[in-house]
Design a protein around this motif. Structure first.
Motif, PDB file in Angstrom:
ATOM      1  N   GLU A 158       2.832   0.567   0.258  1.00  0.00           N
ATOM      2  CA  GLU A 158       2.817   1.326   1.508  1.00  0.00           C
ATOM      3  C   GLU A 158       3.503   0.565   2.636  1.00  0.00           C
ATOM      4  O   GLU A 158       4.248   1.149   3.419  1.00  0.00           O
ATOM      5  CB  GLU A 158       1.372   1.674   1.919  1.00  0.00           C
ATOM      6  CG  GLU A 158       0.737   2.752   1.074  1.00  0.00           C
ATOM      7  CD  GLU A 158       1.400   4.110   1.270  1.00  0.00           C
ATOM      8  OE1 GLU A 158       1.652   4.517   2.422  1.00  0.00           O
ATOM      9  OE2 GLU A 158       1.660   4.777   0.256  1.00  0.00           O
ATOM     10  N   HIS A 196       6.547   1.826   4.732  1.00  0.00           N
ATOM     11  CA  HIS A 196       6.287   2.262   6.106  1.00  0.00           C
ATOM     12  C   HIS A 196       6.156   1.122   7.112  1.00  0.00           C
ATOM     13  O   HIS A 196       5.903   1.387   8.287  1.00  0.00           O
ATOM     14  CB  HIS A 196       5.013   3.117   6.157  1.00  0.00           C
ATOM     15  CG  HIS A 196       5.067   4.284   5.233  1.00  0.00           C
ATOM     16  ND1 HIS A 196       5.851   5.397   5.480  1.00  0.00           N
ATOM     17  CD2 HIS A 196       4.465   4.517   4.042  1.00  0.00           C
ATOM     18  CE1 HIS A 196       5.714   6.269   4.484  1.00  0.00           C
ATOM     19  NE2 HIS A 196       4.883   5.750   3.596  1.00  0.00           N
ATOM     20  N   ALA A 221       1.742   1.147   8.218  1.00  0.00           N
ATOM     21  CA  ALA A 221       1.238   1.851   7.034  1.00  0.00           C
ATOM     22  C   ALA A 221      -0.208   2.292   7.277  1.00  0.00           C
ATOM     23  O   ALA A 221      -1.010   1.544   7.826  1.00  0.00           O
ATOM     24  CB  ALA A 221       1.319   0.944   5.810  1.00  0.00           C
ATOM     25  N   SER A 222      -0.516   3.493   6.865  1.00  0.00           N
ATOM     26  CA  SER A 222      -1.837   4.078   7.105  1.00  0.00           C
ATOM     27  C   SER A 222      -2.889   3.479   6.173  1.00  0.00           C
ATOM     28  O   SER A 222      -2.750   3.537   4.951  1.00  0.00           O
ATOM     29  CB  SER A 222      -1.765   5.592   6.882  1.00  0.00           C
ATOM     30  OG  SER A 222      -3.045   6.132   6.742  1.00  0.00           O
ATOM     31  N   GLN A 223      -3.939   2.935   6.780  1.00  0.00           N
ATOM     32  CA  GLN A 223      -5.033   2.399   5.964  1.00  0.00           C
ATOM     33  C   GLN A 223      -5.763   3.529   5.235  1.00  0.00           C
ATOM     34  O   GLN A 223      -6.246   3.325   4.120  1.00  0.00           O
ATOM     35  CB  GLN A 223      -5.990   1.591   6.832  1.00  0.00           C
ATOM     36  CG  GLN A 223      -5.369   0.270   7.271  1.00  0.00           C
ATOM     37  CD  GLN A 223      -6.297  -0.544   8.147  1.00  0.00           C
ATOM     38  OE1 GLN A 223      -6.510  -0.198   9.305  1.00  0.00           O
ATOM     39  NE2 GLN A 223      -6.829  -1.606   7.591  1.00  0.00           N
ATOM     40  N   GLU A 224      -5.806   4.708   5.834  1.00  0.00           N
ATOM     41  CA  GLU A 224      -6.448   5.844   5.167  1.00  0.00           C
ATOM     42  C   GLU A 224      -5.645   6.261   3.930  1.00  0.00           C
ATOM     43  O   GLU A 224      -6.212   6.563   2.880  1.00  0.00           O
ATOM     44  CB  GLU A 224      -6.602   7.026   6.134  1.00  0.00           C
ATOM     45  CG  GLU A 224      -7.665   6.832   7.194  1.00  0.00           C
ATOM     46  CD  GLU A 224      -7.300   5.816   8.270  1.00  0.00           C
ATOM     47  OE1 GLU A 224      -6.087   5.630   8.534  1.00  0.00           O
ATOM     48  OE2 GLU A 224      -8.216   5.179   8.820  1.00  0.00           O
ATOM     49  N   GLN A 225      -4.316   6.252   4.061  1.00  0.00           N
ATOM     50  CA  GLN A 225      -3.460   6.578   2.912  1.00  0.00           C
ATOM     51  C   GLN A 225      -3.611   5.526   1.823  1.00  0.00           C
ATOM     52  O   GLN A 225      -3.645   5.848   0.635  1.00  0.00           O
ATOM     53  CB  GLN A 225      -1.988   6.689   3.344  1.00  0.00           C
ATOM     54  CG  GLN A 225      -1.039   7.052   2.216  1.00  0.00           C
ATOM     55  CD  GLN A 225      -1.369   8.397   1.575  1.00  0.00           C
ATOM     56  OE1 GLN A 225      -1.711   9.349   2.274  1.00  0.00           O
ATOM     57  NE2 GLN A 225      -1.300   8.479   0.260  1.00  0.00           N
ATOM     58  N   ARG A 258      -6.852   6.324   0.041  1.00  0.00           N
ATOM     59  CA  ARG A 258      -6.725   7.499  -0.840  1.00  0.00           C
ATOM     60  C   ARG A 258      -5.953   7.155  -2.106  1.00  0.00           C
ATOM     61  O   ARG A 258      -6.371   7.488  -3.215  1.00  0.00           O
ATOM     62  CB  ARG A 258      -6.011   8.643  -0.104  1.00  0.00           C
ATOM     63  CG  ARG A 258      -6.909   9.488   0.752  1.00  0.00           C
ATOM     64  CD  ARG A 258      -6.222  10.765   1.210  1.00  0.00           C
ATOM     65  NE  ARG A 258      -5.041  10.542   2.023  1.00  0.00           N
ATOM     66  CZ  ARG A 258      -5.053  10.298   3.314  1.00  0.00           C
ATOM     67  NH1 ARG A 258      -6.198  10.245   3.969  1.00  0.00           N
ATOM     68  NH2 ARG A 258      -3.923  10.119   3.986  1.00  0.00           N
ATOM     69  N   THR A 259      -4.809   6.485  -1.949  1.00  0.00           N
ATOM     70  CA  THR A 259      -3.969   6.166  -3.105  1.00  0.00           C
ATOM     71  C   THR A 259      -4.673   5.191  -4.037  1.00  0.00           C
ATOM     72  O   THR A 259      -4.540   5.290  -5.260  1.00  0.00           O
ATOM     73  CB  THR A 259      -2.611   5.580  -2.637  1.00  0.00           C
ATOM     74  OG1 THR A 259      -2.011   6.510  -1.745  1.00  0.00           O
ATOM     75  CG2 THR A 259      -1.685   5.324  -3.805  1.00  0.00           C
ATOM     76  N   SER A 299     -12.324   4.551   2.843  1.00  0.00           N
ATOM     77  CA  SER A 299     -11.818   3.731   3.954  1.00  0.00           C
ATOM     78  C   SER A 299     -12.733   2.543   4.221  1.00  0.00           C
ATOM     79  O   SER A 299     -12.263   1.463   4.577  1.00  0.00           O
ATOM     80  CB  SER A 299     -11.703   4.565   5.229  1.00  0.00           C
ATOM     81  OG  SER A 299     -10.727   5.549   5.074  1.00  0.00           O
TER      82      SER A 299
END
Length: 194
Positions: A22, A26, A30-34, A37-38, A43
């Protein structure tokens, strides 16, 4: 109890692997939530392993930090202190440019604050300071130059060039300009540039 520890280790490794991908895609934002999820975790699990974004990014760049520290150690045996320092700084700039988000991790650790001894900035400083001190002792670098000056310059070059179409080439050019200065070659002062 052992099962919980092995689950936690697996979660950590999975989160870190996803975070590396990530961040590469990005950068520091980079999104910690993404990532959660991945990685297939919540979270809260990400935050338990990496309480801050900085902690997550520092873990992502751990191998780069180790490589730069090792390179500084190897270069400390080089005969010419200025050459050793400049070779290491050049490698540092190129490492920083080639890894999205790395410059952001190093971009603000003021020297007046006491960062953790294991932080990226502290480890880089501990590795590079002996090279700078040697070059100063050899009188090949001005005595007023601090390691924080060099870190700020290097990170600035990386941040300024990260979105160029060829960031490595542009960073290399700016690094060489910083080292050589704006002065013309001896004997060319006053002559117009071709």
């Amino acid at each position: 109890m052992t099962g919980q520890r092995s689950d936690a280790r697996r979660n950590y490794q999975r989160i870190l692997a996803v975070a590396e991908a990530e961040v590469a895609a990005h950068g520091a934002e980079a999104s910690q939530e993404q990532i959660a999820r991945t990685a297939g975790v919540g979270s809260a699990t990400v935050r338990r392993h990496f309480p801050t974004r900085r902690a997550l990014l520092e873990a992502v760049f751990q191998e780069r930090i180790e490589a730069l520290c090792e390179r500084a150690h190897r270069l400390s045996a080089t005969e010419d202190g200025r050459t050793a320092l400049l070779e290491w700084l050049h490698a540092f700039v190129l490492h920083t440019v080639s890894a999205r988000g790395f410059a952001h991790v190093l971009s603000y650790e003021p020297p007046s604050e006491k960062p953790s001894p294991n932080s990226c900035g502290s480890r880089i400083e501990a590795a590079g300071t002996p090279l700078l001190q040697r070059a100063i002792r050899d009188r090949t670098v001005a005595p007023h130059v601090t390691f924080h000056d060099l870190l700020t310059l290097s990170v600035g070059i990386a941040l300024a060039t990260e979105h160029h179409t060829d960031p490595d080439t542009q960073a290399d050019r700016l690094f060489r300009l910083a080292v050589e200065g704006l002065s013309p070659e001896p004997g060319t002062a006053g002559k117009a540039a071709p």
